[in-house]
Design a protein around this motif. Sequence first.
Motif, PDB file in Angstrom:
ATOM      1  N   TYR A 163      -1.079  -4.634  -9.565  1.00 32.64           N
ATOM      2  CA  TYR A 163      -0.347  -4.377  -8.321  1.00 32.64           C
ATOM      3  C   TYR A 163       1.127  -4.076  -8.586  1.00 32.64           C
ATOM      4  N   ARG A 167       2.782  -0.223  -7.903  1.00 27.20           N
ATOM      5  CA  ARG A 167       3.799   0.092  -6.890  1.00 27.20           C
ATOM      6  C   ARG A 167       5.055   0.710  -7.507  1.00 27.20           C
ATOM      7  N   GLU A 170       4.128   4.363  -8.497  1.00 26.89           N
ATOM      8  CA  GLU A 170       4.111   5.273  -7.341  1.00 26.89           C
ATOM      9  C   GLU A 170       5.515   5.751  -6.983  1.00 26.89           C
ATOM     10  N   THR A 267       9.925  -2.512  -0.426  1.00 29.95           N
ATOM     11  CA  THR A 267       8.996  -1.698   0.353  1.00 29.95           C
ATOM     12  C   THR A 267       9.702  -1.309   1.652  1.00 29.95           C
TER      13      THR A 267
END
Length: 353
Positions: A163, A167, A170, A267
């Motif tokens: 995970y 992230r 990306e 985020t």
Amino acid sequence: MNYKITVLPGDGIGPEVVGEALKVLDKVGEKFGHTFEFDHQLIGGSAIDATGEGLPQATIDSARSSDAVFLGAVGGPKWDALPGDKRPEKALLGIRKELGLFANLRPAIMFDELKDACPLKPEKVEGGLDILVVRELTGGIYFGERGYRDENTAYDVEEYSVYEIERIAEIAFDMAMKRNRKLTSVDKANVLESSRLWRKTVAKVAEKYPEVTLENFYVDNCAMQLVYNPKQFDVILTSNIFGDILSDEASMITGSLGMLPSASLATGNFGLYEPVHGSAPDIAGTGKANPMATILSAAMMLKYTFGLSRESEAVENAVKKVLSKGYRTGDIMSEGKTLCTTSEIGDLITSNI
Ligand code: IPM
Ligand code: MN
């Protein structure tokens, strides 16, 4: 629009360079019809002196209720003797973790006006350098289990989950798509298990970005290639500790550590913005600090968190204009240029917005 910004001047030259960036932001607000509301809070050594804690709860609360955080620098000799978990640097790691700032963007750009300051041979950097280091910021050995097995043996664990790798990968691929579609992922997969997972996971994420050319480099080779052939790099994706090291190296080959901004993103659009250089306690209070990295960090904030591209470009152009007119602080001074103080540079950039 009204934007709320938590301002953390910190230690050393932090308050001076942040002060100049706030002048610039006020001018941007005036010119483009925005208001920037600054909530000053404490962090680092100055917070330790005032409250006993490097990262006071009030600072975290303010940051959580703001649109962005703007930071100067932390640390200095005054606090160097404190134990590891009480040092000002710990506050910086703490705020990164508390706010979930997992993606650290460190552009290393060579300014045409400053190319003489590059320590490499001119032919190696012909046409300039523009490298973006994407560093994972809230995982790895910085935050892994640590301790002493016995009084003679200490350990720090490097650990990454799929995970965490996905992230940050990306983000790096998204950045590559907006640039030259070339990504170099850096690891030590010939030795480390966590690096093998890193490489495998990055390859999986790459399937979603067929237009991006992905390369994998071992970190030792990457460190060497950065000085041997820096122009081959565009976006560099790497872990927390490798990114710490390679971003200093990348910044130095541009010859302008005093010029380089950074963004640490969570985020969504939330982010913390700070210059890459440290608190430079040796020149604090002398008016010698270069405020351009901090001002360029404000430009990154305008672009990445507030989505104000025009305003961001106005700040970058003002910096370039001041450089092209020959104004310099001591760190980037060369013959025939005009030596300025921190606040003179801030005023010149402000008046060029
Ligand atoms: C950086 C700094 C920090 C880091 C220190 C001050 C904790 O070197 O932002 O690169 O190692 O991340
Ligand atoms: Mn560092």
